[in-house]
Design a protein around this motif. Structure first.
Motif, mmCIF file in Angstrom:
data_model
loop_
_atom_site.group_PDB
_atom_site.id
_atom_site.type_symbol
_atom_site.label_atom_id
_atom_site.label_comp_id
_atom_site.label_asym_id
_atom_site.label_seq_id
_atom_site.Cartn_x
_atom_site.Cartn_y
_atom_site.Cartn_z
ATOM 1 N N ASN A 25 -7.036 -6.494 10.299
ATOM 2 C CA ASN A 25 -8.253 -6.152 10.130
ATOM 3 C C ASN A 25 -9.120 -7.178 9.244
ATOM 4 O OD1 ASN A 25 -6.859 -2.627 9.880
ATOM 5 N ND2 ASN A 25 -6.659 -3.878 7.758
ATOM 6 N N GLY A 63 -6.448 6.870 3.344
ATOM 7 C CA GLY A 63 -7.215 5.463 3.111
ATOM 8 C C GLY A 63 -5.826 4.835 1.992
ATOM 9 N N ASP A 73 1.224 -0.880 0.013
ATOM 10 C CA ASP A 73 -0.248 0.269 0.103
ATOM 11 C C ASP A 73 0.580 0.930 -0.106
ATOM 12 O OD1 ASP A 73 -2.422 0.965 0.215
ATOM 13 O OD2 ASP A 73 -2.564 0.963 1.813
ATOM 14 N N ARG A 97 -11.231 -7.481 7.540
ATOM 15 C CA ARG A 97 -11.987 -7.414 5.663
ATOM 16 C C ARG A 97 -10.918 -7.056 4.888
ATOM 17 N NH1 ARG A 97 -9.078 -2.622 5.268
ATOM 18 N NH2 ARG A 97 -9.379 -1.246 7.759
ATOM 19 N N PHE A 136 -7.230 -9.444 7.025
ATOM 20 C CA PHE A 136 -5.823 -8.627 6.800
ATOM 21 C C PHE A 136 -5.010 -8.451 7.662
ATOM 22 C CE2 PHE A 136 -4.763 -4.578 4.434
ATOM 23 C CZ PHE A 136 -3.955 -3.822 5.170
ATOM 24 N N GLY A 162 -9.209 -4.854 2.182
ATOM 25 C CA GLY A 162 -8.109 -3.690 2.411
ATOM 26 C C GLY A 162 -8.950 -3.312 1.302
ATOM 27 N N ASP A 163 -8.779 -1.975 1.819
ATOM 28 C CA ASP A 163 -9.193 -1.062 0.084
ATOM 29 C C ASP A 163 -8.373 0.499 0.452
ATOM 30 O OD1 ASP A 163 -9.942 0.725 -1.209
ATOM 31 O OD2 ASP A 163 -12.485 0.946 -0.183
ATOM 32 N N PRO A 164 -7.342 -0.153 -0.949
ATOM 33 C CA PRO A 164 -7.250 -0.357 -1.817
ATOM 34 C C PRO A 164 -6.623 -1.413 -2.604
ATOM 35 C CG PRO A 164 -5.466 1.638 -1.850
ATOM 36 C CD PRO A 164 -6.174 1.482 -0.439
ATOM 37 N N GLU A 165 -6.260 -2.349 -1.292
ATOM 38 C CA GLU A 165 -5.550 -3.532 -1.716
ATOM 39 C C GLU A 165 -6.234 -4.475 -2.691
ATOM 40 O OE1 GLU A 165 -5.069 -2.214 1.441
ATOM 41 O OE2 GLU A 165 -2.988 -2.520 2.171
HETATM 42 N N1 GLY Z 1 -4.964 -0.051 3.135
HETATM 43 C C1 GLY Z 1 -5.686 -0.413 4.793
HETATM 44 C C2 GLY Z 1 -7.252 -0.603 4.556
HETATM 45 O O1 GLY Z 1 -7.600 -1.269 4.132
HETATM 46 O O2 GLY Z 1 -7.402 -0.329 5.823
#
Ligand code: GLY
Length: 433
Positions: free
Chosen positions: A285, A226, A212, A287, A269, A289-292
């Motif tokens: 995490n 984020g 990231d 769930r 995560f 990851g966003d943006p993974e």
């Molecule tokens: N990229 C880390 C997250 O989803 O919190």
């Protein structure tokens, strides 16, 4: 199969795209507003905190399976409510979501199960926290215990920052109740790796590793965001490192959660740091990851819905995953002012994208006249997939040139650090994808 996707960011658009290809012939529904998802799913704009309304909608649409994206829904127990209402879910229960919902709980869990993680102290009172802050080694990492929209971590390099951070979290409550308890954690260094692992409570299926880019500006400068871009797989995550992490981190985590009555079903995560002493867990995490997810799902050559259903059924040991060879690079296109105060309502133009690239909508709505308009800070994710990291990066940035909206900003160096990794540590072993 009637599938509901809860959430409407770039991660959920990526999930919708992947799920739509399933041989299980899904009919897709979504909660929220996302112009990209609208092309794939019937969308209903329900507040994510209104769990009862989401359940009623799921009943109304005779949903067979729900995929929950956002952390807050999971931490607040949406899975428990939907499952009790007869809707099968991909996502952890409230109890299992404590891995992300409470940093203090997660640290204590890791200590109980000897999972490598930086040393820490936990405080519930400002006086004790300040007393420790007056003498603790610097830099020190200060984390709000609960969810804080990705803004609850501060690396304090001097005493003034220690004290002002403690005051803002514990006294001024800038993160609400999330900062009533804080974790003060040893600062460690090394390449960071995001690892997404599908779990069925007992078995695991790791997806591609990712890198990231959290800071807003080039050269890893500017405020935390984020996520401004991702490279997958992460060249620092070699086969040797992966084996080490599986044995000492991933499996002990899954076993520990099961033993403690918190069996984890969903995507876990692992935020890892490869320190000189070995890999450590910086955070979990509960769930994708966003943006993974946007880059990792682009690499996955599998029936994603089948995998998610298998996780819910405790059948992941019967599944395997394949990945497209090469790399995916995702570049986040953000609004002017993000992450402090985003300018929204801008008209978005998307031209002809080069083959191998795609655009995922994160904060985009379509007006009645068909115009695409920005609705938030991270607006779009542009993904390039190719045989080499350099090609994937070039492709993503070629595609970025096809997108425009007033005030659009993005990092121009996504993938540069990964290229260094390929040339140094990462080149000594096969990269795991
Ligand atoms: N990229 C880390 C997250 O989803 O919190």
């Amino acid at each position: 199969m009637r599938v509901l996707i809860v959430g409407s960011g770039g991660r959920e658009h990526a999930l919708a795209k992947a799920i739509a290809k399933s041989a299980l012939h899904p009919v897709l529904y979504g909660i929220g507003v996302n112009a990209g998802m609208s092309a794939l799913a019937e969308m209903q704009d329900i507040r994510l905190s209104d769990h009862q309304a989401i359940l009623s909608y799921a009943w109304d649409k005779q949903i067979d399976f729900a995929v929950i994206g956002p952390d807050q829904c999971l931490v607040d127990g949406l899975v428990d409510l939907l499952e009790a209402g007869g809707i099968h879910c991909f996502g952890p229960t409230k109890r299992a979501s404590r891995v992300e919902g409470s940093k203090a709980w997660a640290k204590a869990f890791m200590q109980r199960h000897h999972i490598p993680t930086p040393a820490c102290r936990v405080f519930t009172g400002i006086d004790e926290a300040k007393e420790y802050g007056a003498t603790c080694p610097l830099p020190i990492v200060i984390k709000a215990d609960g969810l804080a929209l990705g803004k609850g971590v501060v690396i304090a390099e001097d005493r003034d920052t220690v004290f002002s951070t403690l005051t803002s979290m514990m006294v001024d409550h800038i993160h609400g109740m999330s900062g009533d308890t804080i974790v003060m954690e040893q600062f460690v260094t090394g390449p960071e790796v995001s690892l997404l692992v599908l779990c069925d409570g007992e078995h695991v299926l790791p997806l591609a590793s990712a890198m990231d880019h959290k800071r807003a500006w080039d050269g890893d400068t500017g405020p935390n965001t984020g996520g401004m871009g991702v490279v997958a797989p992460n060249p620092y995550y070699t086969q040797d490192v992966a084996d080490d992490c599986m044995q000492h981190i991933v499996l002990p985590t899954i076993r520990g959660l099961k033993e403690e009555g918190s069996a984890f079903i969903g995507c876990l995560f692992f935020g890892l740091m490869l320190t000189p002493e070995g890999p450590v867990v910086i955070e979990y995490n509960c769930r994708f990851g966003d943006p993974e997810a946007e880059a990792v799902l682009a690499l996955l050559d599998a029936d994603v819905l089948d995998l998610l259903v298998s996780a819910r059924e405790g059948m992941l040991d019967t599944k395997s995953v394949k990945f497209h060879p090469g790399y995916a690079v995702s570049v986040t296109l953000a609004s002017k002012g993000y992450p402090i105060a985003s300018e929204v309502g801008k008209t978005i133009r998307i031209g002809h994208l080069p083959p191998g690239s795609s655009v995922l909508h994160a904060a985009v709505k379509r007006s009645s006249d068909g115009t695409l308009t920005s609705t938030g800070g991270r607006v779009l994710h542009v993904v390039g997939r190719a045989e080499t990291l350099t090609e994937a990066r070039n492709l993503a940035y070629e595609a970025v040139k096809q997108v425009a909206f007033e005030g659009m900003h993005y990092r121009t160096d996504i993938g540069c650090r990964a290229l260094e990794g390929e040339e140094s540590d990462g080149s000594s072993g096969a990269v795991v994808s």
